[in-house]
Write an enzyme that holds these catalytic residues in place. Structure first.
Site, PDB file in Angstrom:
ATOM      1  N   SER A 127       0.827  -1.214   0.000  1.00 19.32           N
ATOM      2  CA  SER A 127       0.000   0.000   0.000  1.00 19.32           C
ATOM      3  C   SER A 127       0.855   1.255   0.000  1.00 19.32           C
ATOM      4  CB  SER A 127      -0.879   0.033   1.255  1.00 19.32           C
ATOM      5  OG  SER A 127      -1.975  -0.814   1.150  1.00 19.32           O
ATOM      6  N   CYS A 150       2.584   7.175   3.566  1.00 18.74           N
ATOM      7  CA  CYS A 150       3.321   8.431   3.669  1.00 18.74           C
ATOM      8  C   CYS A 150       4.512   8.285   4.613  1.00 18.74           C
ATOM      9  CB  CYS A 150       2.410   9.546   4.160  1.00 18.74           C
ATOM     10  SG  CYS A 150       1.171  10.059   2.945  1.00 18.74           S
ATOM     11  N   ARG A 205       1.209  -2.059   7.056  1.00 14.83           N
ATOM     12  CA  ARG A 205       2.042  -2.178   8.249  1.00 14.83           C
ATOM     13  C   ARG A 205       2.820  -3.479   8.297  1.00 14.83           C
ATOM     14  NH1 ARG A 205      -2.499   0.230  12.522  1.00 14.83           N
ATOM     15  NH2 ARG A 205      -2.864   2.153  11.334  1.00 14.83           N
ATOM     16  N   ARG A 241      -8.360   4.703  -5.343  1.00 18.15           N
ATOM     17  CA  ARG A 241      -8.643   4.343  -3.946  1.00 18.15           C
ATOM     18  C   ARG A 241      -9.820   5.179  -3.463  1.00 18.15           C
ATOM     19  NH1 ARG A 241      -4.504   3.071   0.975  1.00 18.15           N
ATOM     20  NH2 ARG A 241      -4.641   1.062  -0.098  1.00 18.15           N
ATOM     21  N   TYR A 287      -9.484  13.018   2.061  1.00 18.49           N
ATOM     22  CA  TYR A 287      -8.759  14.010   1.283  1.00 18.49           C
ATOM     23  C   TYR A 287      -9.671  14.600   0.206  1.00 18.49           C
ATOM     24  CZ  TYR A 287      -4.919  12.158   3.999  1.00 18.49           C
ATOM     25  OH  TYR A 287      -4.126  11.761   5.044  1.00 18.49           O
ATOM     26  N   ALA A 327       1.272   8.794  -1.257  1.00 14.25           N
ATOM     27  CA  ALA A 327       0.484   9.903  -1.788  1.00 14.25           C
ATOM     28  C   ALA A 327       1.405  11.057  -2.138  1.00 14.25           C
ATOM     29  CB  ALA A 327      -0.548  10.352  -0.761  1.00 14.25           C
TER      30      ALA A 327
END
Length: 355
Positions: free
Chosen positions: A22, A25, A323, A229, A181, A57
């Protein structure tokens, strides 16, 4: 045969497996230019067996950054900094994607480990955030509502950033329409109070996202995979709903998207989310509509068996993890071993292969 380690072809690209990294940031860029940290961070996943690595991003305009430390693609210096990272991923046998983004009302904020939180003041290098409406995210400064000229400029900025990404060598483009966002802010009635052609009905609220996707597809041509997304629910009363997300997903495919990267939340501070392993997978299944809409699943997916089951259940066509890749940059090699799937190890690592 493992579904997770079966290939997937989208347009001209064949992904060697369906266990992907994924976008995450790093808040480590300088003036939007990625650094050595990004090089090491991203290329290690190619050595670790990832089927696709999507870079974080990256803002299409300076004011679209979440924080002053965000990566960008609004100028050629940023493009040129991404190019050697993409080349290094390719040299290790990997595929590289990038997420094109604008933070909207969640822009000009401090990075997670800064001494303070909330909006960055102009005196400290912050800027005026923009949004569909002058409605602030709780704890952040009020944004300015975008006018028609600003919307037109934004579409052009996404198109230009897509061109720079392609020139840098990226194999896949992803438009960020999730996590509260800007493009998500237009989708949700909690943040979009407009009364013009970009507000009100679902068709109007989706208009900007569809225009952006159409512009990026036009710039990318017919060969490049394009993902979007989205947050399939706001997890809040009166917000964006899975049924609306299902409709928008169908429209996105009609405008040139190839796969919907299904996440959720992030729009409002008062969201109520039951977070548990795989908690967002059912949303991917809902939007997938039994295969009519290609989707990827995400959300605390941490084991090979869990990821394999997502595909076996027909909930998604691919799995993104975040993660777990940070904890183990060789998650792909480990997962392949646990699922008894044949994969190619880097020659330098062969002595460590499980037998």
């Amino acid at each position: 045969m493992s579904l997770l380690f079966s290939p997937l072809s989208i347009r001209s690209v064949t992904f060697p497996n369906r266990l992907w990294v994924s976008p995450m940031c790093m808040y480590s860029a300088i003036d939007g230019v990625v650094q050595e940290w990004h090089h090491t961070h991203l290329t290690q996943f190619a050595s670790g067996g990832a089927g696709l690595i999507v870079a974080e991003a990256s803002a299409v305009v300076p004011e679209g950054r979440i924080s002053p430390r965000d990566a960008g693609l609004w100028n050629d210096a940023q493009r040129d900094a991404w190019a050697p990272i993409v080349a290094a991923i390719h040299a290790r046998g990997g595929l590289a994607g990038i997420q094109l983004a604008h933070a909207g009302r969640k822009a000009s904020t401090w990075w997670p480990w800064a001494e303070t939180q909330g909006s960055v003041a102009h005196a400290d290098g912050g800027w005026q955030a923009v949004a569909p409406s002058a409605v602030a995210f709780a704890g952040f400064d009020e944004p300015a509502a975008m006018d028609a000229a600003g919307i037109e400029s934004l579409v052009d900025s996404f198109r230009a950033a897509a061109r720079r990404a392609l020139d840098a060598g990226f194999d896949v483009l992803e438009v960020h329409g999730a996590h509260g966002y800007l493009l998500h802010q237009f989708l949700s009635p909690l943040s979009n109070l407009r009364t013009d052609e970009y507000g009100g009905s679902l068709e109007n609220r989706a208009r900007l996202l569809l225009r952006v996707v159409g512009a990026v597809r036009e710039e990318a041509g017919n060969d490049v995979p394009l993902f979007v997304r989205i947050s399939a629910t706001d997890h809040a009363d009166g917000g964006f709903l899975p049924a609306e997300a299902t409709a928008v997903s169908t429209w996105l495919l009609e405008h040139g998207a190839d796969l919907i990267d299904v996440s959720s939340g992030g729009l409002v501070a008062h969201q109520q989310i039951d977070v548990h392993p795989g908690y967002q997978v059912p949303l991917a299944a809902t939007l997938r509509q039994s295969g009519a809409v290609p989707t990827s699943a995400v959300g605390l997916i941490t084991t090979a068996q869990q990821a394999e089951q997502v595909l076996a259940d027909g909930a998604a066509d691919a799995v993104f993890a975040g993660r777990e890749w940070l904890r183990d940059p060789h998650f792909g090699l480990r997962a392949a071993h646990e699922l008894a799937a044949p994969v190619t190890w880097p020659s330098q690592y062969l002595r460590a292969r499980w037998r």
